[in-house]
Design an enzyme around this catalytic site. Structure first.
Site, PDB file in Angstrom:
ATOM      1  CB  SER A  98      -5.870  -2.135   0.241  1.00 23.17           C
ATOM      2  OG  SER A  98      -5.350  -0.830   0.117  1.00 23.17           O
ATOM      3  CG  ASP A 107      -2.236   0.677   0.964  1.00 20.36           C
ATOM      4  OD1 ASP A 107      -2.370   1.299  -0.102  1.00 20.36           O
ATOM      5  OD2 ASP A 107      -3.137   0.584   1.813  1.00 20.36           O
ATOM      6  CG  HIS A 163      -7.922  -0.928   5.745  1.00 21.31           C
ATOM      7  ND1 HIS A 163      -7.281  -0.278   4.721  1.00 21.31           N
ATOM      8  CD2 HIS A 163      -7.827  -0.116   6.824  1.00 21.31           C
ATOM      9  CE1 HIS A 163      -6.808   0.874   5.154  1.00 21.31           C
ATOM     10  NE2 HIS A 163      -7.128   1.002   6.429  1.00 21.31           N
ATOM     11  CB  SER A 186      -6.677   2.501   0.136  1.00 20.17           C
ATOM     12  OG  SER A 186      -5.409   2.898   0.591  1.00 20.17           O
TER      13      SER A 186
END
Length: 204
Positions: A187, A72, A185, A123
């Site tokens: 991503s 990330d 989350h 993201s």
């Protein structure tokens, strides 16, 4: 030490305000209407792939497996910082600086990361892009650019963007997802979620 803490606190506030402005529509970059359509990105991808294939020999057989590693925020500066850290840990400097293992792979590429909402993607919208093949708005997961951030409703089928994992499942392939963050989350959620705001991490 106190001044550093204050500076970091100020930076955190600035980043929070920037993201809030992006979600709320302030400082919004007007989207090119054709870029809202997933079909635009699919056509562009096919053209790029066909053009790239003219430069390289085609494989004699299809790949058996595909593994996507995502670091990330892993741009060139992050990779450089990783090299410096690794070198320091190994007591090496200068030309002897170690390379990352993946830097020895035969092919490399760079990509531009922006979304339909802002010049700097987040993201959620980037996960929708690299897993779903289309750009969307900041903070949005698995939905087209027609859906605005924080638009809470039942989404139309044509507004939903399926990820490459779902396409693989439909093709009878086995899929998996491994993450060091929570699975909801932004991503990792790009693999399965269809939601207009990344922080709506629930199952209802």
């Amino acid at each position: 030490m106190k001044s550093i803490s204050i500076s970091l606190f100020g930076l955190a506030i600035l980043l929070t305000l920037s993201f809030t402005n992006a979600i709320s529509g302030k400082d919004k970059v007007p989207a090119n209407k054709q870029e809202i359509l997933p079909s635009f990105w699919e056509r562009l991808a096919r053209e790029r792939i066909q053009r790239t294939n003219t430069y390289y020999l085609k494989p004699t057989k299809p790949a058996k497996n595909v593994i996507l590693f995502l670091g990330d925020g892993m741009g060139a500066p992050t990779i450089s910082a990783g090299r410096f850290f690794k070198a320091e840990m190994e007591g090496r400097i200068g030309a002897a600086n170690p390379m990352m293992d993946f830097e020895d792979w035969p092919f490399h590429t760079l990509c531009r990361t922006y979304d339909l909402h802002t010049e700097v993607t987040d993201s959620a919208s980037s996960a929708t892009a690299y897993l779903g093949g289309t750009k969307t708005n900041t903070g949005v997961l698995g939905l087209t650019g027609d859906v605005k951030p924080m638009d809470c409703r039942v989404y139309k089928e044509e507004e939903r963007v399926d990820s490459v994992l779902k396409a693989a499942i439909r093709a009878g392939k086995a899929t998996g997802l491994v993450t060091t963050s929570r699975i909801t989350h932004a991503s990792p959620a790009g693999a399965f979620a269809h939601i207009a705001f990344r922080d709506w991490e629930c199952d209802t």
